[in-house]
Motif scaffolding. Structure first.
Motif, PDB file in Angstrom:
ATOM      1  N   THR A 199      35.317  35.009  37.203  1.00 37.27           N
ATOM      2  CA  THR A 199      35.671  35.849  38.109  1.00 37.27           C
ATOM      3  C   THR A 199      34.947  36.827  38.399  1.00 37.27           C
ATOM      4  OG1 THR A 199      37.094  37.027  36.535  1.00 37.27           O
ATOM      5  CG2 THR A 199      38.211  35.372  37.590  1.00 37.27           C
TER       6      THR A 199
ATOM      7  N   LYS B  16      39.683  39.970  36.209  1.00 37.69           N
ATOM      8  CA  LYS B  16      40.736  39.324  35.947  1.00 37.69           C
ATOM      9  C   LYS B  16      40.364  38.070  35.039  1.00 37.69           C
ATOM     10  CE  LYS B  16      44.386  36.901  38.391  1.00 37.69           C
ATOM     11  NZ  LYS B  16      44.758  36.504  39.627  1.00 37.69           N
TER      12      LYS B  16
ATOM     13  N   MET C 194      47.175  34.461  33.171  1.00 40.04           N
ATOM     14  CA  MET C 194      46.155  35.281  33.462  1.00 40.04           C
ATOM     15  C   MET C 194      46.639  36.885  32.939  1.00 40.04           C
ATOM     16  SD  MET C 194      46.238  34.260  37.528  1.00 40.04           S
ATOM     17  CE  MET C 194      46.495  32.528  38.024  1.00 40.04           C
ATOM     18  N   THR C 195      45.276  37.495  32.997  1.00 39.07           N
ATOM     19  CA  THR C 195      45.422  38.872  32.858  1.00 39.07           C
ATOM     20  C   THR C 195      44.841  39.827  33.737  1.00 39.07           C
ATOM     21  OG1 THR C 195      45.567  38.453  30.321  1.00 39.07           O
ATOM     22  CG2 THR C 195      45.007  40.898  31.037  1.00 39.07           C
ATOM     23  N   ALA C 196      45.561  40.741  34.473  1.00 43.55           N
ATOM     24  CA  ALA C 196      44.839  41.371  35.538  1.00 43.55           C
ATOM     25  C   ALA C 196      44.795  42.745  34.900  1.00 43.55           C
ATOM     26  CB  ALA C 196      45.819  41.526  36.835  1.00 43.55           C
TER      27      ALA C 196
ATOM     28  N   TRP D 278      43.326  46.442  39.693  1.00 39.54           N
ATOM     29  CA  TRP D 278      42.997  45.052  40.165  1.00 39.54           C
ATOM     30  C   TRP D 278      43.724  44.837  41.352  1.00 39.54           C
ATOM     31  CZ3 TRP D 278      46.322  40.889  40.673  1.00 39.54           C
ATOM     32  CH2 TRP D 278      45.918  39.994  41.087  1.00 39.54           C
TER      33      TRP D 278
ATOM     34  N   LYS E 135      53.232  43.952  37.728  1.00 33.96           N
ATOM     35  CA  LYS E 135      52.396  43.417  38.807  1.00 33.96           C
ATOM     36  C   LYS E 135      53.228  43.789  40.148  1.00 33.96           C
ATOM     37  CE  LYS E 135      50.213  39.187  40.295  1.00 33.96           C
ATOM     38  NZ  LYS E 135      50.112  37.698  40.150  1.00 33.96           N
TER      39      LYS E 135
END
Length: 122
Positions: A15, A19, A40-42, A46, A66
């Motif tokens: 990416t 992210k 996932m880690t945002a 983001w 989120k």
């Protein structure tokens, strides 16, 4: 022949937006086009462009919050909450909050860039 698959080293999706995407099952990891499962880690701040995916997407929030904009409605989920977004629904995913958001995303059929239908502008 074993009737199970263990993933110890998920595929790390490259990416450019900070992210972190670790695909455990799906097109990139196992070649499975029926389902994808990713951890996932945002990072804070983001966001992705609006998109209208040709797959269902389930999201379970592990830590943080989120934001989803779904057909012009803002939905915010926090740790322990989940959502299913039906395929062919216009959505934008983001983390406009101060802390990272860690979550699991499951797509049926599997996520693929040619079926996500991202819009050009943020």
């Amino acid at each position: 022949m074993k009737k199970y698959t263990v993933i110890k080293n998920p595929f790390i999706v490259p990416t450019t937006d900070g992210k972190i995407i670790k695909e455990h099952f799906g097109n990139a990891t196992t070649g499975d086009s029926n389902i994808s499962i990713a951890h996932m880690t945002a990072p804070p701040g983001w966001k992705e462009p609006f998109q209208t995916p040709e797959f269902n997407e389930f999201t379970f929030i592990i830590k943080g919050k989120k934001q989803f904009i779904i057909d012009n409605e803002i939905v915010v989920l926090k740790a322990g909450e989940s959502i299913k977004i039906e395929k062919n629904t216009r959505v934008q995913y983001s983390n406009p909050f101060e802390n990272p958001c860690e979550y699991i995303a499951i797509c049926t059929p599997a996520f693929s860039l040619d079926q996500v239908n991202r819009e050009a502008d943020l």
